[in-house]
Scaffold this motif. Structure first.
Motif, mmCIF file in Angstrom:
data_model
loop_
_atom_site.group_PDB
_atom_site.id
_atom_site.type_symbol
_atom_site.label_atom_id
_atom_site.label_comp_id
_atom_site.label_asym_id
_atom_site.label_seq_id
_atom_site.Cartn_x
_atom_site.Cartn_y
_atom_site.Cartn_z
ATOM 1 N N PRO D 89 43.536 27.020 32.096
ATOM 2 C CA PRO D 89 42.861 28.088 32.851
ATOM 3 C C PRO D 89 41.337 27.998 32.782
ATOM 4 O O PRO D 89 40.648 28.316 33.749
ATOM 5 C CB PRO D 89 43.351 29.373 32.166
ATOM 6 C CG PRO D 89 44.533 28.992 31.356
ATOM 7 C CD PRO D 89 44.480 27.527 31.098
ATOM 8 N N ALA D 92 40.753 25.264 35.534
ATOM 9 C CA ALA D 92 41.322 25.434 36.873
ATOM 10 C C ALA D 92 40.968 26.790 37.471
ATOM 11 O O ALA D 92 40.897 26.930 38.688
ATOM 12 C CB ALA D 92 42.841 25.286 36.818
ATOM 13 N N ASP D 93 40.744 27.774 36.631
ATOM 14 C CA ASP D 93 40.590 29.142 37.122
ATOM 15 C C ASP D 93 39.195 29.685 36.808
ATOM 16 O O ASP D 93 39.049 30.818 36.364
ATOM 17 C CB ASP D 93 41.696 30.024 36.495
ATOM 18 C CG ASP D 93 41.849 31.369 37.200
ATOM 19 O OD1 ASP D 93 41.442 31.479 38.371
ATOM 20 O OD2 ASP D 93 42.362 32.310 36.571
ATOM 21 N N VAL D 94 38.183 28.862 37.021
ATOM 22 C CA VAL D 94 36.800 29.342 36.890
ATOM 23 C C VAL D 94 36.060 29.042 38.190
ATOM 24 O O VAL D 94 36.300 28.044 38.846
ATOM 25 C CB VAL D 94 36.046 28.705 35.694
ATOM 26 C CG1 VAL D 94 36.570 29.249 34.388
ATOM 27 C CG2 VAL D 94 36.142 27.188 35.719
#
Lengths: 494, 453, 453, 494
Positions: D89, D92-94
């Motif tokens: 995360p 991938a999720d920033v």
């Protein structure tokens, strides 16, 4: 297409991991047990490993590739969300014996799933730990036996319909019961009068599958249950066909005392080429106190409890008002957590409305196939009304010595997995077709076209079917040779 | 609903083509009393993937994941590093969404894998033949006891006191219904297992002796000695292994004379998963016992064109053929877990398995030495692989609970495994694997030092 | 080393078979000065998968993931829920590890997907033809400007001030080397975009007008009006879209008269990924411009047996054939991101895309209304889709930094996008998608209320 | 095997997601832009979607399935650890524009990868943001142009060997240079004397590939660099073949000023059927100040800095002691983060020792193939010594009008992806074979057997090769028709 065995391509010196070399001089506490001989385990580098298994996988058929019309086995779509959830660290990377305060969420999953199962079935309690359907069956029968023993008499006989799954009699026999068959009516249902006539103080339970293995709902189900209860016995329902009625009919309303639920059938945890499964058993109020450890049960205050060895005594006293009655433990730890997370995820996705739609679409698809095929294939119970989620056909009218097996193998060449064959035993050359709700009309229409075409070839005595399949990774395999000279592991060439 | 391809248009067309006016027409056989007027109450309606994922993530976060702790639990479930490629492979749709390989022409992927798996397990266990896996170690253990009864035509099993208590419970539970007699006891909390006591319990009615290796306290019992004693009485030796990685460092049960070897395969490829699904391993040393084995077996054969191929075989033992006369009511294996095991084992290979075992043992020795140096801690074992028992000056179970508050999962207390058994309250099982860092060991030692001072 | 299959035995045999005495013999052509005596210094040696994973996890944990925050960032990169099946599909080895489909007989999977992708993009953009994707939105934007030059044989591009500043920078950078003239300005911070000002800048030398839709401040410019003005001067209209979800709610640029439509496709299927890899979309409204397009194109054809199949086509435009005369030096697309986009779009379908867009807009309207009610906050936009600009009584950039301490990622400050530009310090871009919960909106509002009071 | 298009099986009313229905009465801020017409995007339910793409995937060939002997394209094993890491995360999720304090770890990845690239190449700085190899090339040439402009004269000519990748001249032309060819020697190398003779004040740069596209190392590389530098020009090296020397030879030691690195070739980020790639460019000390934004550079204190628009001015003043010199921005945001995480993971896995072994095994495998084939196929440079990581063959001796393309398609029927064909242009009917280090000896031996067999058929004039492949999902596709009547999207039937 040929993929060699790992024993033919790997060596004991090759490895696909990077670990420190063994230091033979390091101190050891292994005493005289240290291993010195070669084990004979071949290794492959990571690229070789990935390629080996990727190539192997391509010799398999799966739901992701096409339609699986397998009666009694409910091969439905496996959502990838479920896989993702099962891999969340809080589920995948927790140990079963961690202090309970560190696994409240995992217990929460079990509780929440238990509530769903109880509400969907209209039952009172649920034993979560059985590892698969057959294990769940065993659990249900053992509950019944324990309850009867608590009354002072385990009784001797379990009644099973002729068309039952093979696990049913095996399970009853394991639990120490004698199995007797219940006859069927012409319409493919349990003969209620015959059953009533056989009931008596020696009958511990009736094991029934509903919808039954002919794909029909037992309209007398409630009457059967009432009769069995009146005779002091219990009703066990095989839950393999629950997909036909999930969300629409609650087995508890039909008088069922115990039913296992194949999470890998109705609730879409993947079959994985033969497991792992998961077979929780829902229980009536009468049976709930006798479930194995660990288990969950809803008490009068509406709370679902998780009960393990330690707390069982206390729990029983408080909530059953009596001594400890569980029949023991069926497995280490708490059961199939990885399946619980997947099943719960699936249930939450569908909701009560979606699950009802599941049953309806599954039944609609099956009837659509039944009616599209009945002019070509013998459909023994087609006249008695709609089927449930499975359509049953027989081999009447096949010519040239062709069999149901030949038809099945012919379907492989059309790009489909064969249906369930030679089951139930009550229909000659039986073919049991279960489309499930996750097939589109287009896919079913394609299947019908292919099925009709192969069925017509079978009726025309088309010789070529005998050597089918032609377009599979292998042609027909010699199963007799395999059994006569079992060769069950690789043997190094001299 | 995202998993349902039928549109309302489809449904209408299909109802029409089968001559039904509504879906209710198809459920006419359901008794009135069981007809519902809508979706079942008290349950939520369908939800988006995002909403469901969020809900489940919330539940996941209420647990302390091992990766976020200093972690020392074992007792039948071991944490090892599983290579990323294992999970990639088991998620291939062709493996994940395949059915039991009853149609071998389109299931060679699963079948060849099972054939390889059986061979790997047989070699690891020092046996002739292994089956295609069972539910888990505990149920495999019971199946072995039942099989020993069939082979010896006796029905008294002698269980080592140092067999995992859950396994003992499972065997006892099943035996209640089959009428088998089970002799068992609690483990003796001593440096070495009580082999003599166990051997003394074997008599001419004994079908089998069941011994865990390494045992529940981490000790290494002398299997060869027990095998000799059992065989001299006409009984079989069933060896139980719950940590297959150990067999990269210690001799196999088969070599030491065990007749049936069963165990839990979870440590290789499968992961902790809060206890399941796991992987039951089952093997026999002598080929002659194959037809008494439970569970699926995969065998080699040829196809009509003479090419090598694999099929499920000897199914005449099984329930779907034999019904009430089957060797077991089992009809599922742990196929996908077997695949994970086999892939991981292939990545390891002999070299990697030995290295992995050596690294586990090195770290466990290190931990034992550091723990032994703490006042108030005694290391019980003289022999162990990657798990050993320590005795604390205090209530081990409470200490475990306290340390968990600081994200230290110190091990499995004997009191958790044997609730209420006298004299076990000081005992703590500590497992150390390659995933345990030296820093984790320091963390545990400091915390114990503080707690016991 | 786990990725290297050769064993030392293999190496020895191979050296012998080629007649070399050592590996050094194969590197004889390397000049002495460049020969190293061992592994390069100052770099670590090989490491186990476990160790590498741990290291990378450590770096990952130093970042605040969007899922762990109340998250409101957009400005060209949008956070949406990506269904789990998208990732499963793109991880299929046959897609992930495939090469560019230059051998179409064994690449129909990629090619059919690209054909479907091109059709999806063309329909979404209201265009005739889309290509098989480009690096990202910003480079696609430059390629469009360059193409407009080829089509019109003019070299002056007029850029809207409200084009994403990174896109403007990329166009200007490239133009420096090609000699194109770029006219651009900063956006006017007003409720409506300055269409009149933009139109006034179009003259008879203008090759194209570049307009973002919705623009960098979230506003919806009247593309039809600009298209008319551009066309009347013989210039092309290039529309740039950075949020494809918007096109489920608003008219497509092609319908409104844009000649070339480019954009960033990341919002569908790809994820945030700290900025890359992303997915450049490129389409033309009129088929006649196809041969001037940059990038790969997939076309339908038949095979020798008359079956439908797909191939990369019109490659005579490309560098590997035309070398220095190519339409672009591009030789890579974003194949795997295109697959993710296409899978996600297929899951959505028209119905899902419209629902998704409506849900985004609903939540954005809700957020705008709640924010507008806070003293010290003004909502700039009259029109927007899922992102809008607010003006704060304070330094927006500092407020963003402060709120981040409490895991609130409040948006993108205009000062971050336009460092040092006068008068932008109060501006904050706020994006709201279906992943934003109403609770997140409350969290942001409360925090701003407190900060500004 | 036929899989319909989504436009043929989906409908605009079907969806594979569960979202709230559109409420047309809800307030809107879309003004007059609200969409009312149909877009024409078909949807599929999730099961249909998974099946559609799974089936499509099976018509592809990939490294996971078999050997890819593609010269110049370095198709090596893609470790799944890299995929796992890229999905953490924190990566991938920033969002790329989060406050920098919330993305320290992401910046750390870029810095760490930059350090690896700098040390592996012996260079001074690196521009991370280029999106692919060709984009990196462009970046390198633009750096050169910017550096020359800073000296007051951009110059006019870029020299490129005849055998260069097509991107080289395209890139030089884009940057406004005239391209002139450098001739080759008989031995397949750059003609040093001819090059020296051409150098002069109009030559901006030489673009060279080393190892070159004939698979040979340029032994005069250092002398070439010295001559170019002396003439005031720069040396650009195409890094597509870096896999041959990674960890063993540092381009910086050979006098290279700029080199792009295909992370998806040498550092194993997956090709993904045509991207995304990533093409960081390492730069000499002379070029480092001119790299685009954002970029990283190591300064005298040993620290690697990440420089964006805002901080660029300050950074330039402090560390280059001069005004801002970057040539601009090549892309939005920071480049291919998802590829950085994968490449760094790969580098950390191999380490300095492993990467050296990579080059050695890659070169060994190529020479093994060269020597195993040279008696069957014309190997133009085989006599001049060992090759690097690629073996080059020509079509001399083919009979019956058979071409290199026919041989390539014949290899498909043997289960292999074809090699690179008709490149480099300097060899007639060229076949460039690059095995990479991740193929086992067994796989290579299998390939050699197949390659020899097809080569012998080509030399024997075996007509049947002309219609190959026979066993692929499609037979030969009509590329001419596709180009003549372009059909680039699905058109709804009337």
């Amino acid at each position: 297409l040929e993929e060699a065995l790992i024993f033919e391509i790997g060596t004991t010196e090759t490895t696909g991991v990077d670990l420190p070399d063994v230091d033979d001089s390091a101190p050891s506490r292994l005493g005289k047990f240290a291993r010195t001989d070669e084990i004979g385990l071949p290794g492959l580098s990571e690229p070789q490993t990935v390629r080996h298994y990727t190539r192997l996988s391509r010799q398999n058929y799966g739901i992701d590739l096409g339609f699986f019309p397998l009666g009694s086995c409910t091969m439905k779509h496996n959502p990838r969300l479920n896989e993702k959830v099962a891999r969340m660290p809080g589920f995948a990377d927790v140990h079963p014996l961690q202090p309970v305060d560190t696994v409240r969420g995992a217990l929460g999953v079990i509780n929440e799933l238990a509530q769903w199962l109880i509400k969907l079935t209209g039952m009172h309690g649920v034993a979560m730990s059985p590892k698969a359907g057959a294990h769940g069956e065993l659990c249900g029968i053992l509950c019944i036996r324990a309850a009867l023993e608590a009354r002072g008499n385990a009784r001797e006989v379990v009644l099973v319909p002729e068309s039952a799954h093979g696990t049913n009699p095996a399970t009853a026999a394991f639990a120490g019961y004698r199995v007797e068959n219940i006859p069927a009516t012409e319409g493919g249902r349990v003969d209620l009068e015959a059953l009533k006539a056989r009931l008596g103080p020696d009958v511990a339970a009736v094991m029934i599958t509903n919808p039954n293995t002919c794909g029909l709902f037992e309209p007398d189900m409630r009457a059967i249950s009432d009769a069995v209860h009146e005779a002091g016995g219990f009703v066990y329902c095989d839950g393999a066909n629950f997909n036909a009625i999930v969300g629409r009919v609650r087995p508890g309303d039909l008088g069922v005392d115990a039913m296992h639920i194949n999470l890998h059938k109705t609730f879409s945890t993947p079959h994985g080429g033969g497991g792992p499964g998961s077979g929780p058993v829902v229980l009536s109020e009468a049976l709930s106190p006798f479930g194995p450890l660990p288990y969950t049960a809803r008490t009068a205050d509406g709370v679902v409890h998780l009960v393990e060895e330690e707390s069982a005594e206390e729990f029983a006293k408080e909530h059953f008002g009596g001594p400890l009655q569980h029949f023991g433990r069926m497995t280490a730890f708490h059961g199939q957590m990885g399946m619980y997370t997947r099943a719960l995820t699936y249930m939450l996705s569908h909701g009560a409305d979606g699950l009802k739609q599941v049953a309806e679409d599954a039944v609609l698809n099956a009837n659509y196939i039944l009616r599209a095929m009945e002019d070509v294939l013998h459909a023994p119970y087609a006249d008695s009304g709609p089927c449930m989620h499975e359509a049953l056909f027989g081999d009447a009218g096949f010519e040239g010595g062709l069999s149901t097996l030949d038809l099945a193998k012919g379907l492989i060449d059309e790009g489909f997995h064969p249906m369930t064959v030679y089951f139930p035993l009550v229909v000659h050359g039986a073919m049991l077709v279960e489309p499930t709700e996750t097939e589109s009309k287009a896919a079913i229409d394609q299947f019908i076209t292919a099925f009709r075409s192969v069925a017509e070839r079978a009726k025309a005595g088309d010789e070529s079917l005998k050597a089918a399949p032609y377009y599979a990774p292998r042609s027909r395999l010699d199963e007799t040779m395999a059994a006569r000279k079992p060769h069950l592991g690789f043997i190094d060439p001299e | 609903m995202r998993y349902l391809p039928l549109t309302d248009t489809d449904r209408g067309e299909m109802l029409q083509s089968i001559g039904a006016s509504s879906i209710d027409d198809l459920f006419v056989d359901v008794p009135e009393v069981a007809r519902l007027d809508g979706p079942i109450r008290d349950l939520p309606m369908h939800a988006s993937e995002m909403a469901v994922e969020k809900h489940m993530r919330g539940l996941s976060k209420q647990n302390l994941a091992a990766a976020d702790a200093a972690f020392f639990l074992g007792a039948g479930a071991y944490r090892h590093h599983v290579p990323a490629s294992v999970d990639t492979i088991i998620q291939r749709g062709e493996f994940l969404t395949a059915y039991t390989p009853y149609q071998p022409e389109i299931a060679q992927g699963t079948l060849q894998m099972l054939f390889e798996f059986q061979t790997q397990v047989a070699r690891l266990y020092g046996c002739a033949v292994a089956n295609a896996s069972m539910y888990d170690g505990s149920t495999a253990c019971w199946e072995a006891v039942a099989m020993a009864g069939r082979v010896t035509k006796r029905n008294k099993a002698v269980l080592s006191g140092a067999l995992h208590p859950h396994y003992t419970e499972v065997v006892k539970t099943m035996a209640k219904f089959t009428g088998d007699e089970i002799a068992s006891s609690s483990p003796t909390v001593q440096a070495e297992p009580d082999n003599a006591g166990l051997i003394a319990r074997i008599d001419d009615d004994t079908s089998c002796v069941v011994v865990q290796y390494p045992d529940i306290l981490g000790r290494l019992p002398d299997l060869a000695e027990i095998a000799e004693a059992a065989h001299s009485k006409g009984a079989l030796l069933i060896a139980v292994n719950t940590e297959p990685v150990a067999l990269g460092a210690i001799q196999s049960p088969g070599e030491l004379g065990a007749d049936i070897v069963v165990g839990e395969g979870q440590a290789i490829g499968v992961g902790l998963q809060f206890g399941g699904p796991y992987l039951g391993l089952f093997a026999v040393r002598d080929k002659k016992h194959v037809r008494q084995m439970p569970g699926r077996l995969c065998g080699e054969t040829i196809d009509a064109d003479g090419r090598r191929g694999f099929v499920l075989t000897l199914s005449t033992r099984e329930q779907h053929i034999r019904r009430e006369k089957a060797t077991s009511n089992i009809c599922t294996n742990s196929g996908l877990c077997a695949l994970a095991f086999s892939v991981h084992m292939t990545l390891l290979g002999e070299k990697g398995l030995r290295q992995l075992a050596a690294e586990n043992h090195r770290l466990a020795c290190l931990a034992a030495d550091k723990l032994a140096a703490i006042p108030g801690v005694t290391v019980l074992n003289t022999s162990f692989f990657n798990e050993f028992t320590i005795l604390l000056d205090g209530d081990a179970r409470q200490i475990v609970r306290d340390l968990a508050q600081d994200d230290i999962l110190a091990g499995v207390s004997l009191a958790r495994l044997y609730p209420g058994v006298e004299g076990f309250s000081r005992g703590l099982l500590v497992a150390v694997t390659e995933t345990t860092s030296e820093e984790d060991i320091e963390t545990l030692c400091s915390a114990l030092k503080e707690k016991l001072s």
